[in-house]
Design an enzyme around this catalytic site. Sequence first.
Site, PDB file in Angstrom:
ATOM      1  CG  ASP A   8      -2.028  -0.819   1.137  1.00  0.00           C
ATOM      2  OD1 ASP A   8      -2.338  -1.442  -0.054  1.00  0.00           O
ATOM      3  OD2 ASP A   8      -2.879  -0.913   1.893  1.00  0.00           O
ATOM      4  N   GLY A   9       2.255   1.204   0.744  1.00  0.00           N
ATOM      5  CA  GLY A   9       2.892   2.325   0.722  1.00  0.00           C
ATOM      6  C   GLY A   9       3.369   2.783  -0.734  1.00  0.00           C
ATOM      7  CG  ASN A  61      -3.549   6.224   3.008  1.00  0.00           C
ATOM      8  OD1 ASN A  61      -4.830   5.620   2.492  1.00  0.00           O
ATOM      9  ND2 ASN A  61      -2.972   5.347   3.642  1.00  0.00           N
ATOM     10  CB  ALA A 111      -3.579   4.372   6.809  1.00  0.00           C
ATOM     11  CB  SER A 141      -7.034   7.862  10.971  1.00  0.00           C
ATOM     12  OG  SER A 141      -8.165   8.264  11.780  1.00  0.00           O
ATOM     13  CG  LEU A 142      -7.814   1.286  12.363  1.00  0.00           C
ATOM     14  CD1 LEU A 142      -9.188   1.661  12.740  1.00  0.00           C
ATOM     15  CD2 LEU A 142      -7.718   0.064  11.402  1.00  0.00           C
ATOM     16  CB  SER A 143      -2.569   3.199  14.544  1.00  0.00           C
ATOM     17  OG  SER A 143      -2.063   4.436  14.070  1.00  0.00           O
TER      18      SER A 143
END
Length: 294
Positions: free
Chosen positions: A77-78, A150, A192, A194-196
Amino acid sequence: MTQGKLKFALFGNIYQARKSAAIQKVMSSLSESGAELYVDREYYDFLTEDQLLDVPATKVFEGDDFEADFAISMGGDGTFLKTASRVGKKQIPILGVNMGRLGFLADVIPADIETCLRSLREGDYAVESRAVIQVEAGGRPLGDMSCALNDVAVLKRDSASMISIRACIDGEYLTTYQADGLIVSTPTGSTAYSLSNGGPIIVPGTGVLLMTAVAPHSLNIRPIVIPDSAEVTLDVESRSHSFLVAIDGRSEKCREGTRLRLRRAPYNIQVVKRSSGRYFSTLREKMMWGADLR
């Protein structure tokens, strides 16, 4: 309807030295299908000089000097995010070939590339249009790549104390974040960074932006979802008199007093999805929802 000869712009991860067999398979499949292959200079040099591969390139390009029917991102994804920044406004659909674990963006494995190419030729695929955030610093684009598929993260530098971020939405004062940083993400980026940091998962295509604090000083601070038609204005104070702005992970240093303006970009990124691909099945697999971990 079957299309004629397809043109592909190829980008890739130059740090995946042990993936040469998979890379060779993808290029062989492209060549055998009669496709024209345009390869990014940095990736071409990596493949030919480091991996000693024979690359059937029609053309080697630099910068934004390319046109194609599709762009292919070889990596995770990066790498897909970097490819999206290079494609920018060109509206070229991007196909993510994952050279590692399953990704949200790069979701085609090398073993499936022949089937995938056949689907592209036959028009058996979908294109999802993903929103992009653009950021200005002091009224100007920030760096060479000022748009994020993202997220845009405003962060403290190194071991500096937390920063103060005064946030306004369409000119109306929201709050002042005392935190290590603040993430403004698209629905695509909600899974990404934000979820962490405790942000919610937002399904791509939903017309919103998400603001999530990084390690806020107050436990009352919670993520907030706003319309993607809104303009976010951020004023940052820092003891080190500078801070970082990370645009899809690409960091730029800013001086204290630089006003940041974030809004939805006037263009979208087009993501190729196979007809058999489904967002929620990828979500379940990545998050291991329903898995018995005992």
